[in-house]
Design an enzyme around this catalytic site. Sequence first.
Site, PDB file in Angstrom:
ATOM      1  CD  GLU A  59      -2.842   1.957  -3.095  1.00 60.20           C
ATOM      2  OE1 GLU A  59      -3.838   2.694  -3.194  1.00 60.20           O
ATOM      3  OE2 GLU A  59      -1.820   2.280  -2.443  1.00 60.20           O
ATOM      4  CG  HIS A  61      -1.867   1.083   1.353  1.00 59.38           C
ATOM      5  ND1 HIS A  61      -1.901   1.953   2.416  1.00 59.38           N
ATOM      6  CD2 HIS A  61      -2.868   1.463   0.529  1.00 59.38           C
ATOM      7  CE1 HIS A  61      -2.884   2.813   2.264  1.00 59.38           C
ATOM      8  NE2 HIS A  61      -3.477   2.545   1.115  1.00 59.38           N
ATOM      9  CD  GLU A  93      -7.820   5.023  -3.945  1.00 64.12           C
ATOM     10  OE1 GLU A  93      -8.648   5.818  -3.450  1.00 64.12           O
ATOM     11  OE2 GLU A  93      -7.041   4.333  -3.260  1.00 64.12           O
ATOM     12  CG  HIS A 139      -3.895   9.261   0.120  1.00 63.45           C
ATOM     13  ND1 HIS A 139      -4.518  10.078   1.049  1.00 63.45           N
ATOM     14  CD2 HIS A 139      -4.686   8.165  -0.007  1.00 63.45           C
ATOM     15  CE1 HIS A 139      -5.629   9.502   1.456  1.00 63.45           C
ATOM     16  NE2 HIS A 139      -5.757   8.339   0.840  1.00 63.45           N
ATOM     17  CG  ASP A 178      -3.685   6.605  -3.249  1.00 64.59           C
ATOM     18  OD1 ASP A 178      -4.736   5.946  -3.330  1.00 64.59           O
ATOM     19  OD2 ASP A 178      -2.907   6.533  -2.279  1.00 64.59           O
TER      20      ASP A 178
END
Length: 276
Positions: free
Chosen positions: A38, A11, A131, A53, A40
């Site tokens: 992962e 993450h 994301e 993020h 953002d």
Amino acid sequence: MTSLRPQVVAHRGASDTEPEHTLAAYLRALDLGAQALECDVRLTADGHLVCVHDRTVNRTSNGTGIVSTLELAQLEGLDWGSWKKLSRESGDPGDEVPDVVEDSDRSHLLTLRKLLTVIADLDRPVQIAIETKHPTRYGSLVERKLARLLQEFGWDRHTPEKPSPVRMMSFSALAVRRMRALTPTLPLVYLVERRMPMTVIDGQVPAGVAIAPDVEMLARDPRLGERIRARGRELHVWTVDTPEHVRVCLDSGASVIITNKPAETMKTLDSMLVSV
């Protein structure tokens, strides 16, 4: 309960030990053996996708301001690492993880293009969950930019013969539907952070989209995973950082575990699956 091993996703990189979303965090995660990463992404004022993020730069840099109002050069002029007190993720006490990154990798802004280039150059397959953050002033432009960038890498199409290493995620059902229209075969994940009936979820995102609830939600409702999988959807879970929550994921039949602590989570999985 399942004995199948879920994929471990780092993450924001190995964000427990390195500044999140920096190249250092991702190189650390790869060095620790993470199977997937992962990130953002947000769009800058001059149209670049960057790995950040928050809506603002305040928490994770030495600057202030809204990401979408700043140009790439302005963001690259900030220090993205000094806020994080560095530690080293290790296995047994006394073990040391080799230092595989430069100090500059802990302080420089990371663009999505750079991160995808790193993944493309690896000598082993690594997947990435991207994301898109919403709401944003740029609306659908975020997904359109992402689709074009993936096309440059040849990763906008996903087939059994040539799978893409990329999957797109969002808390926005509209963004997920938009990405399905732009890249019809790309794997997609709908992130959920509040309880909602499966009939509502089915009405919001297309069939085949994976569902990713918060692990706390899954712990409170152990049958949630069963209901998701009964719809023919994969179960992905975020953010899983304790052995108790790893057990919740295994018992729920999760396919993917997203964690800030990839090394610890992989070791926990090893010990739990050996005993099955």
